[in-house]
Design a protein around this motif. Structure first.
Motif, short mmCIF file in Angstrom:
data_model
loop_
_atom_site.label_atom_id
_atom_site.label_comp_id
_atom_site.label_asym_id
_atom_site.label_seq_id
_atom_site.Cartn_x
_atom_site.Cartn_y
_atom_site.Cartn_z
N GLN A 184 70.03 -20.80 41.69
CA GLN A 184 69.51 -20.07 42.84
C GLN A 184 68.38 -20.80 43.55
OE1 GLN A 184 68.95 -16.34 40.29
NE2 GLN A 184 69.37 -15.49 42.31
N ILE A 185 67.79 -21.80 42.89
CA ILE A 185 66.60 -22.45 43.45
C ILE A 185 66.76 -23.97 43.44
CG2 ILE A 185 65.05 -20.54 42.91
CD1 ILE A 185 64.19 -22.03 40.41
N HIS A 186 65.84 -24.65 44.11
CA HIS A 186 65.90 -26.10 44.25
C HIS A 186 64.54 -26.74 44.00
CE1 HIS A 186 68.99 -24.35 46.89
NE2 HIS A 186 69.73 -25.37 46.49
N ILE A 187 64.56 -28.01 43.63
CA ILE A 187 63.32 -28.78 43.57
C ILE A 187 62.75 -28.82 44.98
CG2 ILE A 187 62.41 -31.12 43.20
CD1 ILE A 187 64.32 -31.31 40.81
N GLN A 188 61.46 -28.70 45.10
CA GLN A 188 60.69 -28.63 46.35
C GLN A 188 60.58 -27.20 46.91
OE1 GLN A 188 58.72 -31.15 47.58
NE2 GLN A 188 59.35 -32.14 45.68
N ASP A 189 61.29 -26.22 46.31
CA ASP A 189 61.02 -24.83 46.65
C ASP A 189 59.59 -24.53 46.23
OD1 ASP A 189 63.63 -24.57 47.50
OD2 ASP A 189 64.24 -23.16 45.94
N LYS B 277 53.32 -11.01 40.21
CA LYS B 277 54.53 -10.97 41.05
C LYS B 277 54.50 -12.22 41.92
CE LYS B 277 54.72 -5.99 41.14
NZ LYS B 277 54.56 -4.78 41.95
N VAL B 278 55.63 -12.90 41.99
CA VAL B 278 55.74 -14.13 42.77
C VAL B 278 57.01 -14.09 43.61
CG1 VAL B 278 54.40 -15.56 41.16
CG2 VAL B 278 56.88 -15.37 40.87
N GLU B 279 57.07 -15.02 44.55
CA GLU B 279 58.26 -15.20 45.38
C GLU B 279 58.58 -16.68 45.41
OE1 GLU B 279 59.12 -12.24 49.10
OE2 GLU B 279 57.61 -13.76 49.37
N VAL B 280 59.86 -17.00 45.28
CA VAL B 280 60.31 -18.39 45.43
C VAL B 280 60.83 -18.52 46.85
CG1 VAL B 280 61.86 -20.18 44.62
CG2 VAL B 280 60.89 -18.55 42.98
N THR B 281 60.21 -19.42 47.62
CA THR B 281 60.59 -19.61 49.02
C THR B 281 61.24 -20.97 49.20
OG1 THR B 281 58.47 -20.57 49.65
CG2 THR B 281 58.65 -18.18 49.77
N HIS C 284 67.54 -20.96 51.08
CA HIS C 284 67.97 -19.62 50.67
C HIS C 284 66.91 -18.59 51.07
CE1 HIS C 284 65.04 -19.77 47.39
NE2 HIS C 284 65.53 -20.95 47.05
N ASP C 285 67.29 -17.32 50.99
CA ASP C 285 66.33 -16.24 51.22
C ASP C 285 65.29 -16.25 50.10
OD1 ASP C 285 67.68 -15.36 53.48
OD2 ASP C 285 68.91 -13.93 52.34
N ASN C 286 64.12 -15.68 50.36
CA ASN C 286 63.09 -15.59 49.34
C ASN C 286 63.59 -14.77 48.16
OD1 ASN C 286 61.56 -16.96 51.19
ND2 ASN C 286 60.15 -15.29 51.60
N ILE C 287 63.20 -15.17 46.96
CA ILE C 287 63.61 -14.49 45.74
C ILE C 287 62.34 -13.96 45.07
CG2 ILE C 287 64.73 -14.70 43.50
CD1 ILE C 287 66.20 -17.19 44.66
N LYS C 288 62.28 -12.65 44.88
CA LYS C 288 61.12 -12.05 44.21
C LYS C 288 61.33 -12.09 42.70
CE LYS C 288 59.79 -9.19 48.04
NZ LYS C 288 59.50 -7.88 48.58
N SER C 289 60.23 -12.32 41.99
CA SER C 289 60.29 -12.40 40.54
C SER C 289 58.93 -12.02 39.97
CB SER C 289 60.69 -13.81 40.12
OG SER C 289 60.91 -13.86 38.73
N LYS C 290 58.80 -12.24 38.67
CA LYS C 290 57.56 -11.98 37.95
C LYS C 290 57.39 -13.10 36.93
CE LYS C 290 57.77 -8.98 34.57
NZ LYS C 290 57.33 -9.03 33.21
N ILE C 291 56.17 -13.54 36.73
CA ILE C 291 55.92 -14.58 35.72
C ILE C 291 55.99 -13.92 34.35
CG2 ILE C 291 54.24 -16.20 34.79
CD1 ILE C 291 53.22 -16.60 37.66
N ASP C 292 56.99 -14.30 33.56
CA ASP C 292 57.16 -13.71 32.23
C ASP C 292 56.32 -14.42 31.18
OD1 ASP C 292 59.26 -11.53 32.51
OD2 ASP C 292 60.16 -13.20 33.59
N SER C 293 56.13 -15.73 31.33
CA SER C 293 55.23 -16.48 30.45
C SER C 293 54.95 -17.83 31.09
CB SER C 293 55.83 -16.65 29.05
OG SER C 293 56.99 -17.46 29.10
N MET C 294 53.92 -18.51 30.56
CA MET C 294 53.53 -19.83 31.08
C MET C 294 53.09 -20.72 29.93
SD MET C 294 51.31 -19.10 34.55
CE MET C 294 50.00 -18.19 33.76
#
Length: 107
Positions: free
Chosen positions: A96-101, A52-56, A60-70
């Motif tokens: 929804q996200i930006h470089i440097q997030d 489980k990860v969060e993009v900060t 924008h507000d933090n976005i919760k997600s999950k690593i599906d693959s790498m």
């Protein structure tokens, strides 16, 4: 059989032993045709598939997600530690996200 035991031991020791305060600054973002996006950057610490990860961000507000693959250098992996990695986040769209997030480990 020995290979299975070795892999399981390495996998469980990684999840327990390594600092799970992983963080990655997003250097690039790619849209996936199937939905979601791939983010690329240098991970400090360690990530595992299904973490489980969060993009900060300051945008924008933090976005919760999950690593599906790498992938590391074009090869699928289940563990990425202190290296450049591409992470697939199925439930986040590139808009929804930006470089440097930052992608951070979230329990």
């Amino acid at each position: 059989m020995l290979a299975i035991v070795f892999f399981w031991g390495a996998f469980t020791s990684f999840s327990k032993k390594y600092d799970r305060n992983a963080i990655m600054v997003i250097e690039d973002i790619f849209q996936m045709q199937s939905g979601g996006c791939v983010v690329v950057g240098m991970v400090q610490g360690g990530f595992m598939v299904h973490d489980k990860v969060e993009v900060t961000s300051t945008y924008h507000d933090n976005i919760k997600s999950k690593i599906d693959s790498m992938e590391i250098q074009g090869k699928k992996t289940k563990i990425a530690k202190n290296c450049k990695v591409a992470i697939y986040l199925k439930n986040i769209e590139p808009s929804q996200i930006h470089i440097q997030d930052k992608v951070i480990y979230h329990e």
